[in-house]
Write a protein that holds these residues in place. Structure first.
Motif, PDB file in Angstrom:
ATOM      1  N   VAL A 161      83.755  11.921  19.896  1.00 37.34           N
ATOM      2  CA  VAL A 161      83.053  11.646  20.993  1.00 37.34           C
ATOM      3  C   VAL A 161      81.897  12.655  21.112  1.00 37.34           C
ATOM      4  O   VAL A 161      82.236  13.771  21.121  1.00 37.34           O
ATOM      5  N   GLY A 162      80.719  12.144  21.294  1.00 43.21           N
ATOM      6  CA  GLY A 162      79.285  13.108  21.271  1.00 43.21           C
ATOM      7  C   GLY A 162      78.743  12.915  22.585  1.00 43.21           C
ATOM      8  O   GLY A 162      79.080  12.596  23.570  1.00 43.21           O
ATOM      9  N   PRO A 163      77.763  13.884  22.931  1.00 47.12           N
ATOM     10  CA  PRO A 163      76.937  13.904  24.050  1.00 47.12           C
ATOM     11  C   PRO A 163      76.317  12.580  24.625  1.00 47.12           C
ATOM     12  O   PRO A 163      76.417  11.696  23.772  1.00 47.12           O
ATOM     13  N   ALA A 164      76.103  12.363  25.653  1.00 48.78           N
ATOM     14  CA  ALA A 164      75.529  11.401  26.329  1.00 48.78           C
ATOM     15  C   ALA A 164      74.123  10.705  25.795  1.00 48.78           C
ATOM     16  O   ALA A 164      73.483  11.473  25.528  1.00 48.78           O
ATOM     17  N   LEU A 165      73.948   9.508  25.540  1.00 46.58           N
ATOM     18  CA  LEU A 165      72.936   9.108  25.154  1.00 46.58           C
ATOM     19  C   LEU A 165      71.751   8.735  26.231  1.00 46.58           C
ATOM     20  O   LEU A 165      70.772   9.376  26.244  1.00 46.58           O
ATOM     21  N   LYS A 166      72.304   8.480  27.481  1.00 40.92           N
ATOM     22  CA  LYS A 166      71.336   8.114  28.569  1.00 40.92           C
ATOM     23  C   LYS A 166      71.875   8.989  29.848  1.00 40.92           C
ATOM     24  O   LYS A 166      71.115   9.465  30.728  1.00 40.92           O
ATOM     25  N   GLU A 167      73.476   8.652  30.079  1.00 38.72           N
ATOM     26  CA  GLU A 167      73.861   8.809  31.684  1.00 38.72           C
ATOM     27  C   GLU A 167      74.957   9.910  31.368  1.00 38.72           C
ATOM     28  O   GLU A 167      75.654   9.797  30.469  1.00 38.72           O
ATOM     29  N   PRO A 168      74.999  10.616  32.302  1.00 38.80           N
ATOM     30  CA  PRO A 168      74.120  10.865  33.681  1.00 38.80           C
ATOM     31  C   PRO A 168      72.986  11.318  33.378  1.00 38.80           C
ATOM     32  O   PRO A 168      72.021  11.228  34.253  1.00 38.80           O
ATOM     33  N   MET A 169      72.588  12.033  32.070  1.00 41.63           N
ATOM     34  CA  MET A 169      71.313  12.452  32.003  1.00 41.63           C
ATOM     35  C   MET A 169      71.446  12.591  30.226  1.00 41.63           C
ATOM     36  O   MET A 169      72.456  12.634  29.701  1.00 41.63           O
ATOM     37  N   PRO A 170      70.368  12.213  29.609  1.00 38.29           N
ATOM     38  CA  PRO A 170      70.448  12.169  28.074  1.00 38.29           C
ATOM     39  C   PRO A 170      70.677  13.574  27.532  1.00 38.29           C
ATOM     40  O   PRO A 170      70.244  14.655  28.105  1.00 38.29           O
ATOM     41  N   GLY A 171      71.692  13.590  26.436  1.00 41.92           N
ATOM     42  CA  GLY A 171      72.359  14.966  26.041  1.00 41.92           C
ATOM     43  C   GLY A 171      73.339  15.464  26.895  1.00 41.92           C
ATOM     44  O   GLY A 171      73.813  16.550  26.541  1.00 41.92           O
ATOM     45  N   PHE A 172      73.665  14.608  28.014  1.00 42.54           N
ATOM     46  CA  PHE A 172      74.716  15.477  28.781  1.00 42.54           C
ATOM     47  C   PHE A 172      75.953  15.721  28.286  1.00 42.54           C
ATOM     48  O   PHE A 172      76.517  14.742  27.374  1.00 42.54           O
ATOM     49  N   LEU A 173      76.644  16.720  28.291  1.00 45.10           N
ATOM     50  CA  LEU A 173      77.989  17.233  27.774  1.00 45.10           C
ATOM     51  C   LEU A 173      78.594  18.154  28.745  1.00 45.10           C
ATOM     52  O   LEU A 173      77.873  18.953  29.424  1.00 45.10           O
ATOM     53  N   ASN A 174      79.964  18.080  29.017  1.00 44.00           N
ATOM     54  CA  ASN A 174      80.493  19.203  29.790  1.00 44.00           C
ATOM     55  C   ASN A 174      81.556  19.845  29.015  1.00 44.00           C
ATOM     56  O   ASN A 174      82.363  20.570  29.477  1.00 44.00           O
TER      57      ASN A 174
END
Length: 392
Positions: A161-174
């Protein structure tokens, strides 16, 4: 019936909410499905924090900033229950078990699943359950596997699993995982760079879990279990690393990590030892002499741990049959395809650039000045040594 309309009035049991996928599933449900009656979260107390404290921390995190602005009262629909997924009845006390009898949808976003599936089989109002499984941790199962209980179940199988494409924001990761470390060039990886890059953006995983529950509940098919394979990025690991090299010019990751990948274990060992670990140790030694707390080695070890967890994904190809996922997407209305995207087109360069920006924003690294200065010193020392070797 549209996805959002179908979820109106449903009571949902969400497990694994503290995982990266679980975070995004919760945010997406609260923001995009305002008609959901209640979302019950099974969370155990941990590290001197109660389960409610852990959920409050999640709601206060950057990933929920958009939700806090658009739907400030959304948290009122969330019910936190003490439990543990490894126990019978999920470790939930009897009084709270009665509350869960009204659950009609179960979404499992992380953690052990055997006890949960058994619990699902006892829910009288269950309409659908969806779960995510790691391909390299779970043995392959088919829809006829007897180990699955007789429940309407959909399973999303993901290698990484990688960072978000769009949501909740592009590139999001925790969570800074191996896929992200590879994308931003934080360390040298062991694997075959000619294989397809099997990384699924976290928001696509969340959307698929939500949409597949809707799809299972509204389907006329009699099959109990539907298997979904995660869509690939449509590139090789080599191309992904090259895209990361371009992104690092704007958002460099401050470490001694060498960008790249090799299938040769000896070469990998040599590069990691002499070009990553040794400079990190030397830098920390100087910091100690100067009376500053050493921290470069700790960052190096964190990156190595993340990349080692990715080793099984990098060394082999994974199932790419997208038939079930395509059928699910085709059943959705154009509005649902836009809102709950499960098969979007991905611009690789933009995705990796946003991932690098996301790491810089959400995982701030205070080592930048120290690492860059030490790199300059090492390069200068090497240049001087070469000069004396050649001309003197």
């Amino acid at each position: 019936m549209a996805v959002r309309e179908w979820f109106a009035g449903q009571e949902i049991l969400l497990t694994g909410v503290t995982s990266d996928i679980g975070n995004v599933v919760l945010e997406k449900l609260l923001r995009s499905c305002p008609g959901v009656k209640a979302i019950h979260l099974i969370v155990r107390s941990r590290n001197n924090q109660t389960n409610e404290d852990r959920i409050k921390n999640i709601f206060a995190s950057p990933g929920f900033e958009r939700l806090r602005q658009q739907c400030p009262d959304a948290i009122s629909r969330v019910k936190t229950i003490e439990g543990n997924l490894v126990y019978d009845d999920l470790g939930v006390i009897e009084d709270q078990l009665n509350i869960l009898k009204n659950v009609s949808v179960v979404i499992h976003a992380g953690g052990p699943h055997d006890a949960l599936f058994e619990f699902c089989s006892e829910l009288p109002s269950l309409k659908a359950a969806s779960a995510v499984m790691n391909l390299f941790k779970q043995r392959r199962k088919t829809s006829n596997d007897e180990s699955f209980p007789n429940i309407p179940l959909s399973i999303l199988r993901v290698p990484a699993v990688g960072p978000a494409l769009k949501e909740p924001m592009p590139g999001f990761l925790n969570v800074f995982k191996g896929a992200t470390a590879l994308m931003v060039g934080a360390g040298y990886a062991l694997g075959d760079d000619n294989l397809p890059a099997s990384i699924l953006p976290v928001d696509i995983a969340a959307n698929t879990l939500i949409a597949s529950a809707w799809g299972k509940a509204t389907s006329t098919e009699k099959e109990n279990v539907t298997i979904y394979n995660s869509p690939a990025l449509n590139c090789t690991w080599r191309r992904l690393i090259e895209s990361g090299r371009k992104a690092s010019k704007k958002f460099p990751y401050p470490s001694f990590g060498m960008r790249g990948m090799t299938a040769n274990p000896w070469l990998h060992w040599f590069v990691v030892l002499f070009f990553e670990w040794l400079p990190s140790v030397l830098c920390d030694t100087i910091l100690q002499v100067l009376g500053t707390k050493p921290r470069i080695v700790d960052d190096h070890l964190r990156i190595r741990t993340a990349l080692q967890a990715l080793d099984p994904v990098l060394s082999r190809s994974w199932p790419t049959d997208q038939k079930s996922l395509t059928e699910l997407n085709n059943r959705m209305s154009p509005e649902d395809q836009e809102e709950f995207f499960v098969t979007p087109e991905i611009d690789l360069e933009t995705y990796v650039l946003c991932a690098a920006a996301g790491v810089k924003k959400l995982c701030p690294n205070n080592n930048a000045k120290i690492v860059n200065m030490f790199k300059f010193v090492l390069c200068a020392a090497l240049a001087v040594a070469l000069f004396f070797m050649v001309f003197i």
